[in-house]
Motif scaffolding. Sequence first.
Motif, mmCIF file in Angstrom:
data_model
loop_
_atom_site.group_PDB
_atom_site.id
_atom_site.type_symbol
_atom_site.label_atom_id
_atom_site.label_comp_id
_atom_site.label_asym_id
_atom_site.label_seq_id
_atom_site.Cartn_x
_atom_site.Cartn_y
_atom_site.Cartn_z
ATOM 1 N N LEU A 1 14.151 10.232 -11.021
ATOM 2 C CA LEU A 1 15.191 9.454 -10.339
ATOM 3 C C LEU A 1 15.326 9.858 -8.872
ATOM 4 N N ASP A 2 15.251 11.165 -8.595
ATOM 5 C CA ASP A 2 15.301 11.635 -7.207
ATOM 6 C C ASP A 2 14.095 11.122 -6.415
ATOM 7 N N PHE A 3 12.932 11.159 -7.035
ATOM 8 C CA PHE A 3 11.711 10.690 -6.375
ATOM 9 C C PHE A 3 11.824 9.198 -6.057
ATOM 10 N N ILE A 4 12.300 8.408 -7.023
ATOM 11 C CA ILE A 4 12.465 6.971 -6.817
ATOM 12 C C ILE A 4 13.385 6.711 -5.629
ATOM 13 N N THR A 5 14.474 7.452 -5.546
ATOM 14 C CA THR A 5 15.418 7.278 -4.444
ATOM 15 C C THR A 5 14.806 7.693 -3.115
ATOM 16 N N GLN A 6 14.181 8.872 -3.077
ATOM 17 C CA GLN A 6 13.608 9.395 -1.831
ATOM 18 C C GLN A 6 12.495 8.502 -1.285
ATOM 19 N N GLU A 7 11.700 7.925 -2.183
ATOM 20 C CA GLU A 7 10.565 7.110 -1.767
ATOM 21 C C GLU A 7 10.913 5.615 -1.682
ATOM 22 N N ASN A 8 12.202 5.297 -1.889
ATOM 23 C CA ASN A 8 12.667 3.906 -1.815
ATOM 24 C C ASN A 8 11.900 3.000 -2.788
ATOM 25 N N ASN B 1 0.808 -1.220 0.000
ATOM 26 C CA ASN B 1 0.000 0.000 0.000
ATOM 27 C C ASN B 1 0.841 1.270 0.000
ATOM 28 N N GLN B 2 1.899 1.316 0.804
ATOM 29 C CA GLN B 2 2.719 2.525 0.884
ATOM 30 C C GLN B 2 3.402 2.818 -0.438
ATOM 31 N N LYS B 3 3.938 1.779 -1.086
ATOM 32 C CA LYS B 3 4.581 1.992 -2.380
ATOM 33 C C LYS B 3 3.563 2.372 -3.440
ATOM 34 N N GLU B 4 2.365 1.808 -3.353
ATOM 35 C CA GLU B 4 1.291 2.170 -4.284
ATOM 36 C C GLU B 4 0.965 3.655 -4.154
ATOM 37 N N LEU B 5 0.878 4.146 -2.927
ATOM 38 C CA LEU B 5 0.621 5.574 -2.705
ATOM 39 C C LEU B 5 1.765 6.434 -3.253
ATOM 40 N N SER B 6 2.990 5.966 -3.108
ATOM 41 C CA SER B 6 4.138 6.702 -3.642
ATOM 42 C C SER B 6 4.111 6.760 -5.164
ATOM 43 N N VAL B 7 3.726 5.670 -5.807
ATOM 44 C CA VAL B 7 3.628 5.645 -7.275
ATOM 45 C C VAL B 7 2.554 6.625 -7.738
ATOM 46 N N ILE B 8 1.422 6.635 -7.057
ATOM 47 C CA ILE B 8 0.341 7.576 -7.386
ATOM 48 C C ILE B 8 0.812 9.008 -7.167
ATOM 49 N N LYS B 9 1.536 9.240 -6.101
ATOM 50 C CA LYS B 9 2.081 10.574 -5.807
ATOM 51 C C LYS B 9 3.035 11.028 -6.918
ATOM 52 N N LEU B 10 3.890 10.128 -7.389
ATOM 53 C CA LEU B 10 4.804 10.461 -8.487
ATOM 54 C C LEU B 10 4.028 10.874 -9.731
#
Length: 87
Positions: free
Chosen positions: A66-73, A15-24
């Motif tokens: 790339l920065d977003f991917i790194t920051q959000e793991n 769920n957390q990664k799903e929210l991060s993908v949506i945020k991106l």
Amino acid sequence: MDKVVKLKIKKEIGNQKELSVIKLKGQLISKGYTEIIHFVEEDEQFYINAFTLASATRDVVHNFILDFITQENLDDTIVLYSNKMTK
């Protein structure tokens, strides 16, 4: 010349990664990098999300992603691709 940016995204994520993908994706649209992001199923494990952008913004957008991917793991969740789009 426009560029096609593709994000290869794992289907089975928490769920957390799903929210991060949506945020991106939301930030890509809200920052004006694109108006729409298309998605298709690549196979049973991955989606492909694609959008076009002006070649002048390519480096800015790539660095942002790339920065977003790194920051959000999200290193194990998203792979970034980019190609030239011929017209």
